[in-house]
Design an enzyme around this catalytic site. Structure first.
Site, short mmCIF file in Angstrom:
data_model
loop_
_atom_site.label_atom_id
_atom_site.label_comp_id
_atom_site.label_asym_id
_atom_site.label_seq_id
_atom_site.Cartn_x
_atom_site.Cartn_y
_atom_site.Cartn_z
NE ARG A 43 -2.92 0.19 3.09
CZ ARG A 43 -3.67 -0.10 4.13
NH1 ARG A 43 -4.86 -0.59 3.97
NH2 ARG A 43 -3.24 0.10 5.35
CE LYS A 147 5.70 -20.53 11.10
NZ LYS A 147 6.55 -20.22 12.24
CG HIS A 177 12.55 -20.99 7.48
ND1 HIS A 177 11.59 -20.84 8.44
CD2 HIS A 177 13.73 -20.96 8.13
CE1 HIS A 177 12.17 -20.71 9.62
NE2 HIS A 177 13.48 -20.78 9.46
CE LYS A 181 16.48 -23.69 9.54
NZ LYS A 181 17.24 -22.49 9.82
CD GLU A 215 13.79 -19.90 18.05
OE1 GLU A 215 14.17 -19.04 17.26
OE2 GLU A 215 12.61 -20.11 18.33
CG ASP A 234 6.77 -19.52 16.28
OD1 ASP A 234 6.49 -18.92 15.22
OD2 ASP A 234 7.87 -19.43 16.85
CG HIS A 239 9.97 -24.72 11.77
ND1 HIS A 239 9.59 -24.46 10.47
CD2 HIS A 239 10.04 -23.50 12.36
CE1 HIS A 239 9.44 -23.16 10.30
NE2 HIS A 239 9.71 -22.55 11.44
CE LYS A 329 10.37 -17.70 19.67
NZ LYS A 329 11.08 -17.58 18.41
C1 BG6 Z 1 10.09 -19.15 12.56
C2 BG6 Z 1 9.41 -18.84 13.86
O1 BG6 Z 1 9.25 -19.87 11.71
O2 BG6 Z 1 11.26 -19.91 12.81
C3 BG6 Z 1 10.36 -18.12 14.81
O3 BG6 Z 1 8.28 -18.02 13.62
C4 BG6 Z 1 11.63 -18.89 14.98
O4 BG6 Z 1 9.76 -17.89 16.07
C5 BG6 Z 1 12.22 -19.27 13.62
O5 BG6 Z 1 12.55 -18.08 15.68
C6 BG6 Z 1 13.39 -20.18 13.77
O6 BG6 Z 1 14.01 -20.31 12.53
P1 BG6 Z 1 15.57 -20.55 12.43
O7 BG6 Z 1 15.83 -20.67 10.97
O8 BG6 Z 1 16.22 -19.36 13.08
O9 BG6 Z 1 15.81 -21.80 13.20
#
Ligand code: BG6
Length: 484
Positions: A43, A147, A177, A181, A215, A234, A239, A329
């Protein structure tokens, strides 16, 4: 091959942090097909030039010292901007006209990338359909969906329905994603390009499988999104379940999108759904101290920032073998890995040799950081009689290969442009994953069981997680990160 990548939500974070830097690197590596153009749709009013300048600055920041002005100039000459409102159907008609003018050939492949807030996905899809922009009369049309793909099974089904009203399944690329990897893809190579692992990759030799995505970072500026999502949506739905599927699947008949996805789907279908009455015992959930003070997080939030979940895959290969999935986290360190914990030998003739799975062989696949593999095995201590000690063999990608690990988005973008969907989730895959997550999430939300525990940032989640494993006669492999 000419291709146009149209990014909806072009002024957002994903575009500047991931997509454009990935395209820049692909161009630098000479992998970006020569006639690829990029059109941003958003926008905010920008001229082409103003948007390019903004991206130049952010790309330079993300690429760092290697940023090369000449390469950027070349990429910038292929970048365009179209200001429009995703909620206005007419803006799609104008966008379509604009694309026709920009494209070097009418048979150009078109890729529509939904990088907007998820609440706009259905509207964007409907408008693309109404404007006739999904029809493949001239060239291929593909849609990339970021996602989160829904927030539960019913919203994911609804989104799939809306997508299928306009696009055929083969045109749809759902991003996870993690699949981009290298080390995740390498799981299949490790298992199916070697003969030494597969014969022991089953219930006869494996005691349990641990899949951890820890993380170190806390929620940071993403509190608004995260507080609604929580760790199951999440990290687990996409993942971690993808990692489970790749670790547990049977060898596909060919390395192609459909056979690979068929095998993953079979695993997800074999995962025993947790009944509400099982959830309290089969899961642990936690929230790090200080989470409720994060920006945009509700002060009385009950969102879990950590979870451990035990799942079983009910098939011949895995019957009775627990899969422990864990993510959080604000943990002790950042490490994502798959640990195959083998059983003890059937009979032990040495003092100090392994007598339970806790101290038996282990194969550790470190997805990140310091991507690599470690094997734990016993050896004789030299000059120590028949004393034994657990030791290890290490493999690190960076020691064996000179090129650095590419960002996941490089591979994923190239695959979409080339029409290879192997590393993208199919509709049934996504729905099955939600059907595994939904009963856990709803028991947490409705019955509030198990209790939400608090953990100190910098720990491996709540202390109960360790006790929970001990009650099952097992322990987590908690070395941080084991390869570095
Ligand atoms: C994302 C999540 O899909 O993946 C995040 O929304 C997370 O919360 C991230 O931190 C982790 O991805 P990576 O590639 O850093 O392991």
């Amino acid at each position: 091959m000419a291709a146009t990548l149209v990014i909806f939500g072009a002024s957002g974070d994903l575009t500047s942090r991931k997509l454009i830097p990935a395209l820049y690197v692909l161009l630098r590596k000479k992998r970006l097909p020569a006639e690829t153009t990029i059109v941003g749709f958003s926008r905010t009013a920008f001229s082409h030039e103003a948007w390019r300048e903004r991206l130049a600055e952010s790309t330079a920041r993300f690429i760092g010292a290697d940023f090369d002005r000449e390469t950027w100039k070349e990429l910038a000459s292929r970048i365009f901007y179209f200001s429009g409102d995703i909620e206005r159907r007419d803006d799609f008609l104008s966008l379509n006209d604009f694309l026709k003018q920009t494209e070097s050939t009418p048979s150009s492949t078109r890729i529509y990338y939904l990088a907007t807030a998820p609440r706009f996905y259905e509207t964007a899809v409907a408008h693309l359909g109404a404007a006739g922009m999904a029809v493949e009369t001239h060239g291929p049309r593909r849609i990339v969906v970021e996602k989160p793909f829904g927030v539960d099974l019913s919203s994911a089904r609804q989104l799939n329905r809306k997508l299928h009203e306009v696009f055929a399944e083969r045109q749809i690329y759902r991003i996870d994603h993690y699949l981009g990897k290298e080390t995740v893809q390498n799981l299949l190579v490790l298992r199916f390009a070697n003969t030494i692992f597969e014969p022991v990759w089953n219930r006869n030799y494996v005691d349990h499988v641990e899949i951890t995505a820890a993380e170190e970072l806390a929620v940071g500026h993403r509190g608004g999104y995260y507080d609604e999502a929580g760790v199951l949506r999440d990290m687990f739905q996409g993942h971690l379940l993808q990692l489970l599927a790749l670790a547990a699947m049977e060898p596909p008949v060919r390395y192609e999108a459909e056979p690979v996805r068929d095998e993953k789907v079979k695993v997800l279908r074999a995962v025993r759904p947790l009944r509400p009455e099982d959830v309290a015992e089969a899961t642990v959930r936690g929230q790090y101290r200080g989470y409720r003070e994060e920006p945009n997080v509700r002060p009385d939030s009950h969102t879990a920032t950590f979870a451990a979940v035990r799942l079983y895959v009910d098939n011949w290969r895995w019957q009775g073998v627990p899969f422990y999935l864990r993510s959080g986290k604000a943990m002790e360190c950042a490490t994502t890995r798959v640990v195959i914990q083998f059983r003890e030998p059937p009979s032990m003739m040495f003092e100090g040799g392994p007598r339970s799975p806790r101290d038996s062989n282990r194969l550790l696949i470190q997805i990140q950081p310091a991507e690599g593999i470690q094997v734990h095995f016993y050896t004789k201590v030299p000059d120590g009689g028949m004393r034994l000690r657990m030791t290890d063999l290490n493999f690190l990608f960076r020691e064996k290969f000179s090129s650095p690990m590419p960002e996941a988005y490089q591979r994923l973008l190239l695959d979409v442009i080339q029409g290879d969907a192997s590393l993208f989730a199919r509709s049934d895959e996504v729905e099955l994953a939600w059907s595994i997550i939904d009963p856990i999430q709803s028991t947490w939300d409705v019955a509030a069981r198990p209790p939400l525990l608090t953990y100190e940032p910098g720990m491996w989640g709540p202390a109960e997680t360790t006790l929970w494993m001990e009650r099952q006669g097992r322990s987590w492999f908690d070395t941080c990160p084991v390869l570095h």
